[in-house]
Design an enzyme around this catalytic site. Structure first.
Site, PDB file in Angstrom:
ATOM      1  N   SER A 128      22.215   0.768  10.862  1.00 26.91           N
ATOM      2  CA  SER A 128      20.864   0.415  10.421  1.00 26.91           C
ATOM      3  C   SER A 128      20.709  -1.094  10.400  1.00 26.91           C
ATOM      4  O   SER A 128      21.694  -1.832  10.235  1.00 26.91           O
ATOM      5  CB  SER A 128      20.629   0.952   9.009  1.00 26.91           C
ATOM      6  N   TYR A 142      23.390   2.135   0.529  1.00 23.46           N
ATOM      7  CA  TYR A 142      22.976   2.426   1.911  1.00 23.46           C
ATOM      8  C   TYR A 142      23.338   1.255   2.822  1.00 23.46           C
ATOM      9  O   TYR A 142      23.972   1.436   3.873  1.00 23.46           O
ATOM     10  CB  TYR A 142      21.466   2.701   1.949  1.00 23.46           C
TER      11      TYR A 142
END
Ligand SMILES: NC(=O)c1ccc[n+]([C@@H]2O[C@H](COP(=O)([O-])OP(=O)(O)OC[C@H]3O[C@@H](n4cnc5c(N)ncnc54)[C@H](OP(=O)(O)O)[C@@H]3O)[C@@H](O)[C@H]2O)c1
Length: 236
Positions: A128, A142
């Site tokens: 990401s 995350y």
């Protein structure tokens, strides 16, 4: 044509990757609750079972592993101590540890099979933009899990290129995986578009095409590369 294990193929980006690979004629074992082989990565033994099932379904040879499954769950700092810690550990387990277990199985498989049968084993890890840019205060875990994926990808690329084992990572920015309005609302509404020079979030098909290319066509010299798909919302 390649034999491919793709995690998280039941929806979102993973479903688009599955479609791109199937359209290109590859053999794909998918994974997820709604379709593919079910495996809850919160259970540390699930990735190994998934690998074994995929290997059996693909007649004993996997050429490409795509780690796409992942969770984006809120973990507010003011949660109770044990809740915060278990939120942290769950995201690490599902996003990073499960990917690591599968990468390990893949590298061991290609070392065992040898380069004659599997000339270039490929790993594609879907990380990401958060790996580089960080994420919101409720998503320390995350961002850390995705940065871990990037570091792991580079380590594998450097460690095993000489054995024909290649590893790539993709860092998508916002990617429209649900109904547009729900998706945008869940990621901060119109404000997020103002931060993207391209003026829109990525489509799952754009990430899927990147994954398909890395999984099958990208030149071997690119091993270790991390490809951004984020509309220039973060350039590095
Ligand atoms: N969408 C974005 O904006 C964006 C941006 C950057 C990076 N990414 C990354 O891209 C990847 C795909 O994201 P997406 O937006 O397509 O996600 P999604 O639509 O929420 O789909 C997530 C996939 O991961 C699987 N999954 C969820 N929890 C799991 C668990 N506990 N164990 C095993 N599998 C699990 C799901 O399978 P089930 O069917 O079993 O639930 C599903 O196939 C993720 O790694 C995500 O972090 C997404």
């Amino acid at each position: 044509m390649s034999n491919i294990l793709l995690t998280g193929s039941s929806r979102g980006i993973g479903a688009a990757i599955a479609e791109a690979l199937l359209n290109a004629g590859h053999q794909v074992v998918g994974h997820g609750t709604a379709s593919g082989v079910p495996a809850d990565f919160a259970d540390p033994s699930a990735p190994d079972r998934l690998w074994d099932t995929a290997l059996e379904r693909l007649d004993g040879r996997i050429d490409v592993l795509i780690n796409n499954a992942g969770v984006f769950e809120s973990n507010p700092l003011d949660s109770a101590d044990d809740a915060w810690l278990s939120g942290w550990e769950r995201t690490m387990q599902v996003n990073l540890t499960a990917s690591a277990i599968l990468c390990r199985r893949a590298v061991l498989h290609w070392q065992e099979v040898g380069q004659e049968q599997a000339p270039d084993g490929r790993i594609v890890n879907v990380a990401s933009r958060a790996a580089y840019r960080g994420d919101s205060p409720a998503h320390w875990h995350y961002a850390a899990s995705k940065a871990g994926m990037v570091a792991m990808t580079k380590t594998i690329a450097r460690g095993y290129a000489g054995e024909g084992i290649l590893a790539f990572a993709i860092c998508p920015g916002f990617t429209m995986t649900g109904m547009a309005e729900d998706y945008l609302a869940s990621r901060g509404g119109d404000k997020l578009l103002a931060d993207i020079p391209l003026g829109r979030v990525a489509s799952p098909e754009e990430v899927a095409e990147t994954a398909r290319w890395l999984a099958t066509d990208a030149p071997a010299s690119m091993t270790g590369a991390v490809i951004d798909v984020n509309g220039a919302s973060y350039v590095r």
